[in-house]
Design an enzyme around this catalytic site. Sequence first.
Site, PDB file in Angstrom:
ATOM      1  N   ASP B  10     -22.332  66.336  25.634  1.00 21.16           N
ATOM      2  CA  ASP B  10     -21.040  67.030  25.587  1.00 21.16           C
ATOM      3  C   ASP B  10     -20.660  67.352  24.138  1.00 21.16           C
ATOM      4  O   ASP B  10     -21.170  66.736  23.199  1.00 21.16           O
ATOM      5  CB  ASP B  10     -20.004  66.093  26.223  1.00 21.16           C
ATOM      6  CG  ASP B  10     -18.622  66.693  26.266  1.00 21.16           C
ATOM      7  OD1 ASP B  10     -18.503  67.934  26.369  1.00 21.16           O
ATOM      8  OD2 ASP B  10     -17.640  65.920  26.211  1.00 21.16           O
ATOM      9  N   ASP B  12     -16.902  68.453  22.911  1.00 19.77           N
ATOM     10  CA  ASP B  12     -15.562  67.943  22.570  1.00 19.77           C
ATOM     11  C   ASP B  12     -15.435  66.461  22.916  1.00 19.77           C
ATOM     12  O   ASP B  12     -15.638  66.050  24.060  1.00 19.77           O
ATOM     13  CB  ASP B  12     -14.480  68.710  23.343  1.00 19.77           C
ATOM     14  CG  ASP B  12     -14.517  70.188  23.016  1.00 19.77           C
ATOM     15  OD1 ASP B  12     -14.954  70.541  21.918  1.00 19.77           O
ATOM     16  OD2 ASP B  12     -14.107  70.983  23.881  1.00 19.77           O
TER      17      ASP B  12
END
Lengths: 176, 176
Positions: B10, B12
């Site tokens: 991922d 963020d």
Amino acid sequence: MKDKKSLIVDMDGVLADIYKQLIKLEFEESGTRITVEETMGKTENDAFPNCQKLVKERGFFRNAPVMPGAIEVLKKLNEHYQLFVVSSAMEYPNSLEEKYYWMQEYFPFISWKQLVLCGTKTCVKGDIMIDDHFKNLDYFEGKTILFTQPHNSAKDENSHQRVHGWNDILKLLGEV
Amino acid sequence: MKDKKSLIVDMDGVLADIYKQLIKLEFEESGTRITVEETMGKTENDAFPNCQKLVKERGFFRNAPVMPGAIEVLKKLNEHYQLFVVSSAMEYPNSLEEKYYWMQEYFPFISWKQLVLCGTKTCVKGDIMIDDHFKNLDYFEGKTILFTQPHNSAKDENSHQRVHGWNDILKLLGEV
């Protein structure tokens, strides 16, 4: 309730008519009028002398015409499938926002939650994939549907089901 | 040769330190100085009064600080895994190009072919996923690693392996 099957739909050459856009822009750029017939069996790069220049220009994807029948059929399929529009866009960072707004304009019934812009599609899963490139279909684990485009028209390949337009897709997937 | 395992990472809250960016920008916006401790157990929206305004502004993602240790560890993991960086970016179309160029600046060893910007991650497959959100990890079929962030710190959940930073990830995945 039975879970909906997931359907992965490509953008360029399936929802967007890239050859039509290239024919128009190649003529504007160089005055050379290329017919669809002349592009048969050729990649975009081989068929259009200014291809690489044109696809990098702002507006190329934003102003691409929609493939005939795509809106009506996708709207119907969207009700019966868990649908994702997955586009190889990362090679041209200009295209990222353009593809987002293009989808919003022509396919407003497809939510941003259903959009995927990627570099390669090897990490994408689903039950069915519609794409015009073997490089995407060959890696997919589910059912694969090859959307006929000039660059793949000469390939005699039996590993994917070939369709010749959105009406074919409606016949194939519309009866859920 | 054994195929490399695929690793979905991922952006963020894992590669990019979003809380740090919000603390800085909330102070610039409203003069309110919020500490990391005050954000514990709260979503970004609950912790920062101007969150929705700030994340929509141009530059929010482009100027986000990198999570400590992320560059060094990802560089190492990139040699041993088939690595994809997958980010839920589609809610903020501004962020699409920003995230592309942010990756190019800080993680130039990650090719555009390894980038995926999407709305939801339910059509993403892989062997291992590192994410800070249950909504992504819960749908993933492979091994799941929960990256501790303030919004998930209070949740006592045993279905995913929790790590507290990139050094933990190196210990967990570095010995391939």
